[in-house]
Write an enzyme that holds these catalytic residues in place. Sequence first.
Site, mmCIF file in Angstrom:
data_model
loop_
_atom_site.group_PDB
_atom_site.id
_atom_site.type_symbol
_atom_site.label_atom_id
_atom_site.label_comp_id
_atom_site.label_asym_id
_atom_site.label_seq_id
_atom_site.Cartn_x
_atom_site.Cartn_y
_atom_site.Cartn_z
ATOM 1 N N HIS A 124 0.797 -1.227 0.000
ATOM 2 C CA HIS A 124 0.000 0.000 0.000
ATOM 3 C C HIS A 124 0.827 1.272 0.000
ATOM 4 O O HIS A 124 0.262 2.363 0.005
ATOM 5 C CB HIS A 124 -0.940 0.031 1.202
ATOM 6 C CG HIS A 124 -2.053 -0.971 1.122
ATOM 7 N ND1 HIS A 124 -3.232 -0.716 0.477
ATOM 8 C CD2 HIS A 124 -2.141 -2.238 1.579
ATOM 9 C CE1 HIS A 124 -4.024 -1.775 0.562
ATOM 10 N NE2 HIS A 124 -3.381 -2.723 1.224
ATOM 11 N N LYS A 161 -8.856 14.138 4.236
ATOM 12 C CA LYS A 161 -7.994 12.955 4.265
ATOM 13 C C LYS A 161 -7.002 13.156 5.390
ATOM 14 O O LYS A 161 -6.914 14.251 5.953
ATOM 15 C CB LYS A 161 -7.264 12.778 2.927
ATOM 16 C CG LYS A 161 -6.604 14.071 2.400
ATOM 17 C CD LYS A 161 -5.935 13.882 1.044
ATOM 18 C CE LYS A 161 -6.879 13.838 -0.121
ATOM 19 N NZ LYS A 161 -6.755 12.666 -0.957
ATOM 20 N N ARG A 162 -6.229 12.104 5.738
ATOM 21 C CA ARG A 162 -5.171 12.294 6.718
ATOM 22 C C ARG A 162 -4.287 13.460 6.290
ATOM 23 O O ARG A 162 -4.051 13.668 5.102
ATOM 24 C CB ARG A 162 -4.333 11.018 6.849
ATOM 25 C CG ARG A 162 -5.041 9.857 7.546
ATOM 26 C CD ARG A 162 -5.480 10.233 8.952
ATOM 27 N NE ARG A 162 -4.336 10.529 9.789
ATOM 28 C CZ ARG A 162 -3.829 9.692 10.694
ATOM 29 N NH1 ARG A 162 -4.394 8.523 10.913
ATOM 30 N NH2 ARG A 162 -2.789 10.037 11.416
ATOM 31 N N LYS A 214 0.404 14.562 0.730
ATOM 32 C CA LYS A 214 -0.947 14.844 0.227
ATOM 33 C C LYS A 214 -1.136 16.339 -0.070
ATOM 34 O O LYS A 214 -2.111 16.745 -0.693
ATOM 35 C CB LYS A 214 -1.998 14.353 1.220
ATOM 36 C CG LYS A 214 -2.070 12.819 1.333
ATOM 37 C CD LYS A 214 -3.068 12.401 2.406
ATOM 38 C CE LYS A 214 -3.179 10.893 2.598
ATOM 39 N NZ LYS A 214 -4.009 10.215 1.598
ATOM 40 N N THR A 262 -8.752 6.514 -2.227
ATOM 41 C CA THR A 262 -10.125 6.045 -2.409
ATOM 42 C C THR A 262 -11.092 7.197 -2.156
ATOM 43 O O THR A 262 -12.215 7.165 -2.641
ATOM 44 C CB THR A 262 -10.458 4.884 -1.456
ATOM 45 O OG1 THR A 262 -10.072 5.255 -0.127
ATOM 46 C CG2 THR A 262 -9.736 3.615 -1.867
ATOM 47 N N LYS A 268 -14.856 8.318 -3.909
ATOM 48 C CA LYS A 268 -16.107 8.676 -3.220
ATOM 49 C C LYS A 268 -16.619 10.024 -3.706
ATOM 50 O O LYS A 268 -17.822 10.220 -3.881
ATOM 51 C CB LYS A 268 -15.887 8.707 -1.706
ATOM 52 C CG LYS A 268 -15.433 7.382 -1.106
ATOM 53 C CD LYS A 268 -14.934 7.588 0.334
ATOM 54 C CE LYS A 268 -14.040 6.455 0.778
ATOM 55 N NZ LYS A 268 -13.260 6.804 1.995
HETATM 56 C C1 LIG Z 1 -11.985 7.257 2.134
HETATM 57 C C2 LIG Z 1 -11.461 7.627 3.459
HETATM 58 C C3 LIG Z 1 -10.082 7.817 3.635
HETATM 59 C C4 LIG Z 1 -9.095 7.733 2.504
HETATM 60 O O1 LIG Z 1 -9.027 8.994 1.856
HETATM 61 P P1 LIG Z 1 -7.862 9.321 0.811
HETATM 62 O O2 LIG Z 1 -8.297 10.641 0.249
HETATM 63 O O3 LIG Z 1 -7.887 8.252 -0.226
HETATM 64 O O4 LIG Z 1 -6.591 9.413 1.560
HETATM 65 C C5 LIG Z 1 -9.624 8.152 4.893
HETATM 66 N N1 LIG Z 1 -10.472 8.290 5.940
HETATM 67 C C6 LIG Z 1 -11.806 8.123 5.801
HETATM 68 C C7 LIG Z 1 -12.692 8.308 6.993
HETATM 69 C C8 LIG Z 1 -12.341 7.777 4.563
HETATM 70 O O5 LIG Z 1 -13.664 7.599 4.456
#
Ligand SMILES: *Cc1c(COP(=O)(O)O)cnc(C)c1O
Length: 714
Positions: free
Chosen positions: A259, A452-453, A458, A560, A564
């Site tokens: 990953h 996101k984190r 990022k 991911t 979404k």
């Molecule tokens: C989808 C999701 C992530 C991953 O987000 P990325 O933008 O792909 O880093 C992290 N935390 C939560 C709560 C999510 O739903």
Amino acid sequence: MAGADAPGLAELIAHEPDAALGNGGLGRLAACFLDAMATLGVSAFGYGLRYEHGMFQQMIEDGRQVERPDDWLRHGSPWELIRPELRYEVGFGGQVMEEAGRRCWQPSETIIAQAVDFIVPGHGTSHVCTLRQWNGQASRPIDFEAFCRGEHLASAQHLHSAEAVNWVLYPDDSTPAGRELRLRQEYFLCSASVQDMLARHVRECGDVRSFGQRNAVHLNDTHPALAPAELMRLLIDAHGLEWDEAWAITQQATSYTNHTLMPEALEAWSLSLFAGMLPRHMEIVYEINARFLAEVRARFPNDEERVRRLSLIDEHGERRVRMAALAVVASHKVNGVSALHSRLMVETLFADFAQMWPGRFLNITNGVTPRRWLMQANPELSALLDAHIGPAWRRDLGALAALRTPAGTAGHPIRAQFLAAKLAAKTRLAALIAREIGLVVDPASLFDVQIKRIHEYKRQLLNVLHVVARWQAIVADPTRDWQPRTVVFAGKAASAYFAAKQVIRLIHDVARVVNHDPRVGGRLKVAFLPNYGVSLAEVIFPAADLSEQISTAGTEASGTGNMKFALNGACTIGTWDGANIEMAQAIGEEQFFVFGLRTEQVQALREQCYQPGRFIDASPALQSVLDALADGTFSPGEPHRYHDLVRTLAERDPYLLMADFDAYVATQHEVDRAYADRDGWARRALLNIAGMGPFSVDRTIGEYLERVWAPPAP
Ligand SMILES: *Cc1c(COP(=O)(O)O)cnc(C)c1O
């Protein structure tokens, strides 16, 4: 039962805490996998630890992140099912003896792994998957005699030691005690899970020899990479198999998903820690390594440099076990999570392994579950889809492609209906922003979202730099018809990650200035929503107009969140990175706002000794943004607060923000122009949704079934 509108039910749902079991995208991916496997009727278990305090609860005090323990199990959990009959002993420490020609591990400590099940129901099926979590319990009661002598704490010390495996997710591994607890957690998870799988297999099939034909043990990153070593130990020491047969079974069963390519995120355990806690596994790892390196030497004679690169033991500095190498060697298949990531994986991190076994490596691009991220999170858009293309998309996301025709038809009502659905979701988010942080935002403004984190790669900081540039431009030319924007951030920073915490602080400092500047006139608002997690995400994703996916090219394995957003009809501004690339290709590149250096250009710039100062000198806008950070415009009480941050950008800028800044700002202007054409924007957003069929996690799981977990041909 009361109707769906009953206030009691909605209130109850709002009070239920999120399971604090994950850290970010990796854990969320696993949750989507369970949803898909249940829906597709795959017989599968997810294994994990039942953390009492998982991910911390994030609070913001005075613009700074404060971490509080998340006591999500305080009131118990109505969904978990304790399985008193499922208990396994897990050993630690001690020594290995020779008994009747066989190795025999005598641990100095054992704890009990007790199963606690969570049921994950599939959609439109009675099938369920199980998330089986292990709880550590002492294998013997308190020392009664010591207790009676008044030595209360000492009498129960082993209880604490057993229960500590469940205290927290990711104990801080910057201390030896933290690293030891982390390795204990990993072995505890692996041992209990492998024992459980073997017991089930023997119960159902009678003979461990068919384990590899009937079971797939998939390693979701390297945290469970001890599983193949534990399987070898049990097959050899407990079931009496010879090495070669045990190894064939282990390799047949095991597969691994990588990953991340970031060197600092690759797990490696010092030999002294490893051998002290897991002496028998140390022998097994040495034996795996000896046989593997013999194979390397046979294939590549007189290449000891290659042997050093491939060895499971890192000999640089303190000797350490490389868990990713162990996972690769023990697996019959190893995959990355997007086309770009999988290519970089075999070109860089695993290049030597890919030369040994090219057929072992493949790509399986991640996906998300449309049940949670569309059906549940976005009722307005779901109803719109049902009305135009029917309900089949829930189990067959490819059905979304039928949106292309109405979306592309001028005057078709679906465009206005989409905008209405989006406005409803934005109104819900605006109410949440007002409730949570007391900021009033206009649902008609462009909702520009990065959740996101918080991580340097990022590049939330690049987003903030654009906000500052926009603020300066509005102030310099207040009468222009600026597209009103609401910039939304959410995300947690690791507690010891100073640079990420500074970014959170900067976002709050910039927000304080921008949100209250009368010259801006409400045309730019900045909102940071605390405590990002799944519940918050379910409100935010449906409400986004613009999805920020701006990692330095080559650093985001897949992402991911990007999926979404697009599934909910947000357009993406993004770099050519991770799954952004495949999304742009599936949706149509002209529907994407792509900017910035590509991976090869990033690599080339770094090789030529990247000098961020050159980009700053060439961009007056960038210069003036950095000046504002450095002169205390946003931190008047402490003008030096961002000196170091600005200096790092000017001198090293490891994630190339300076090189991408101008292109990013120019592309943001393009977004403004596109958004102003409401009908054109609706078309674009609908075409984004229409192209998202391939990014269902059902497609991802289908590929794992066919290409990784399929039983070998007889
Ligand atoms: C989808 C999701 C992530 C991953 O987000 P990325 O933008 O792909 O880093 C992290 N935390 C939560 C709560 C999510 O739903």
